[in-house]
Design a protein around this motif. Structure first.
Motif, PDB file in Angstrom:
ATOM      1  N   SER A 175      49.032   2.363  27.116  1.00  0.00           N
ATOM      2  CA  SER A 175      48.118   3.584  26.520  1.00  0.00           C
ATOM      3  C   SER A 175      48.223   3.551  25.202  1.00  0.00           C
ATOM      4  O   SER A 175      49.379   2.833  24.537  1.00  0.00           O
ATOM      5  CB  SER A 175      48.298   4.893  27.188  1.00  0.00           C
ATOM      6  N   ASP A 176      47.403   4.338  24.239  1.00  0.00           N
ATOM      7  CA  ASP A 176      47.628   4.365  22.841  1.00  0.00           C
ATOM      8  C   ASP A 176      48.809   5.069  22.449  1.00  0.00           C
ATOM      9  O   ASP A 176      49.759   4.741  21.438  1.00  0.00           O
ATOM     10  CB  ASP A 176      46.497   5.121  22.213  1.00  0.00           C
ATOM     11  N   VAL A 177      49.177   6.050  23.306  1.00  0.00           N
ATOM     12  CA  VAL A 177      50.397   6.759  23.138  1.00  0.00           C
ATOM     13  C   VAL A 177      51.634   5.930  23.322  1.00  0.00           C
ATOM     14  O   VAL A 177      52.833   5.990  22.754  1.00  0.00           O
ATOM     15  CB  VAL A 177      50.504   8.062  24.258  1.00  0.00           C
ATOM     16  N   GLN A 178      51.519   5.003  24.503  1.00  0.00           N
ATOM     17  CA  GLN A 178      52.701   4.051  24.685  1.00  0.00           C
ATOM     18  C   GLN A 178      52.781   2.989  23.448  1.00  0.00           C
ATOM     19  O   GLN A 178      54.008   2.616  23.001  1.00  0.00           O
ATOM     20  CB  GLN A 178      52.556   3.381  25.882  1.00  0.00           C
ATOM     21  N   LYS A 179      51.790   2.726  22.966  1.00  0.00           N
ATOM     22  CA  LYS A 179      51.899   1.704  21.874  1.00  0.00           C
ATOM     23  C   LYS A 179      52.452   2.291  20.499  1.00  0.00           C
ATOM     24  O   LYS A 179      53.177   1.813  19.964  1.00  0.00           O
ATOM     25  CB  LYS A 179      50.348   1.132  21.423  1.00  0.00           C
ATOM     26  N   TYR A 180      52.198   3.871  20.546  1.00  0.00           N
ATOM     27  CA  TYR A 180      52.597   4.320  19.191  1.00  0.00           C
ATOM     28  C   TYR A 180      54.277   4.464  19.422  1.00  0.00           C
ATOM     29  O   TYR A 180      55.008   4.462  18.486  1.00  0.00           O
ATOM     30  CB  TYR A 180      52.141   5.598  19.329  1.00  0.00           C
TER      31      TYR A 180
END
Length: 344
Positions: A175-180
């Motif tokens: 997810s985008d949160v995980q990438k962040y």
């Protein structure tokens, strides 16, 4: 995602046939015969060892939350889901852990990546003196060898590594949160990695939630890196991260003797171990080798009878099955349930 949701899912898989401690031992990756058997019985390999440092108090708190929410009940010493709990499980998102394959070594992989990124960010600017973010000597030596005979002072080289990492992150499905979170845990020449507390305050989540998301993101990233030819440098960084032999060291020793034709009694004598320990090793061998000669110990008729009765009774509890098959030992019952799931 949090510890409670993972526990709810794991307990739903164990289906009221294990005690509260079973989930704790699974998440910590305990290499006991019972836990290793449970992994196979209940198809919970993805969660094995994902929290090797999980504390008793943290686990107990998560269980209490599930109990207070009316999602779990304890029947005698076994724990199972309530009707509300079963409904809640259906609402859970899909998990993408691969604990059985990595067993905590995903953090070794990230340590290598973090030091690699930091080193290149300094070297590409002509600065060779800095305090390494990773103090582990093995990690430092690994990255040093990785960069040998590489143009690590060339900004173009750093860009190629950065492009590899970006592409792998995109292909991982995280997810985008995980990438962040992944990006924020990296340290560069001009930016220091954010702490878990800083990320928690920024994202409005508990640190335990963020750590689980981070572990899952690494479990999504590693297979992409391992299975593709598009990430040559990252593939080298993942060297020996995935488990090559799923057997414990002791079970591997037993296997070598078994393969040479020694009986279980002989192996126990040679290794000066209890028969119960050798039995655990045989169970390990059977669950990790589909060609294991199960019929060396039990007949096909016995296998089919036990599997059929287990399905009929809706249980894998040995004590209950032993009442139905008093001529079979507990070891033989465990072996059948572990090695011949394909008969079901």
């Amino acid at each position: 995602m949090n510890l409670s949701s993972i526990l709810l899912f794991v307990i739903s898989k164990m289906d009221g046939q294990r005690t509260l401690n079973a989930g704790f031992h699974l998440l910590r990756g305990k290499k006991s015969g019972q836990t290793l058997t449970d992994v196979e019985y209940f198809n919970v390999k993805p969660f094995f060892g994902i929290l090797p440092k999980l504390e008793d108090s943290t686990y107990a708190k998560a269980i209490d939350e599930l109990m207070e929410a009316g999602l779990l009940i304890q029947d005698d010493k076994f724990v199972c889901l309530t009707q509300q709990g079963n409904k809640k499980v259906e609402e859970l998102p899909e998990f993408h852990f691969r604990g059985w394959d990595y067993r905590g070594r995903e953090m070794v992989f990230f340590s290598r990546i973090a030091l690699l990124v930091q080193t290149l960010s300094y070297m590409s600017k002509g600065e060779s003196s800095f305090t390494p973010i990773q103090r582990d000597r093995d990690t430092q030596l690994f990255v040093k060898r990785l960069l040998e005979r590489q143009p690590y002072t060339d900004p173009g080289f750093s860009k190629r590594i950065g492009d590899e990492l970006k592409m792998a992150l995109l292909q991982s499905g995280m997810s985008d949160v995980q990438k962040y979170i992944f990006a924020c845990r990296l340290t560069g020449r001009s930016e220091t990695a954010k702490t878990w507390d800083q990320l928690a305050a920024e994202l409005g989540e508990g640190t335990d939630v963020l750590r689980l998301l981070f572990i899952e993101s690494l479990h999504r990233l590693l297979p992409i890196v391992e299975e593709s030819d598009d990430f040559p440098f990252l593939t080298k960084s993942a060297f020996e991260i995935k488990v090559h032999s799923y057997l414990t060291d002791s079970a591997l020793h037993t296997k070598k003797l078994f393969d040479r034709g020694h009986s279980m009694e002989s192996i126990a004598s040679i290794r000066n171990l209890k028969m119960s320990t050798i039995e655990d090793h045989v169970i390990e061998m059977a669950m990790n080798d589909k060609r294991f000669p199960v019929t060396h110990f039990v007949s096909e008729d016995q296998i089919r009878a036990v599997i059929s009765k287990s399905a009929e009774m809706g249980t894998k509890r040995l004590k209950l099955l032993k009442k139905e098959f008093d001529t079979l030992s507990y070891f033989e019952l465990r072996l059948i349930l572990t090695a011949r799931k394909d008969v079901e």
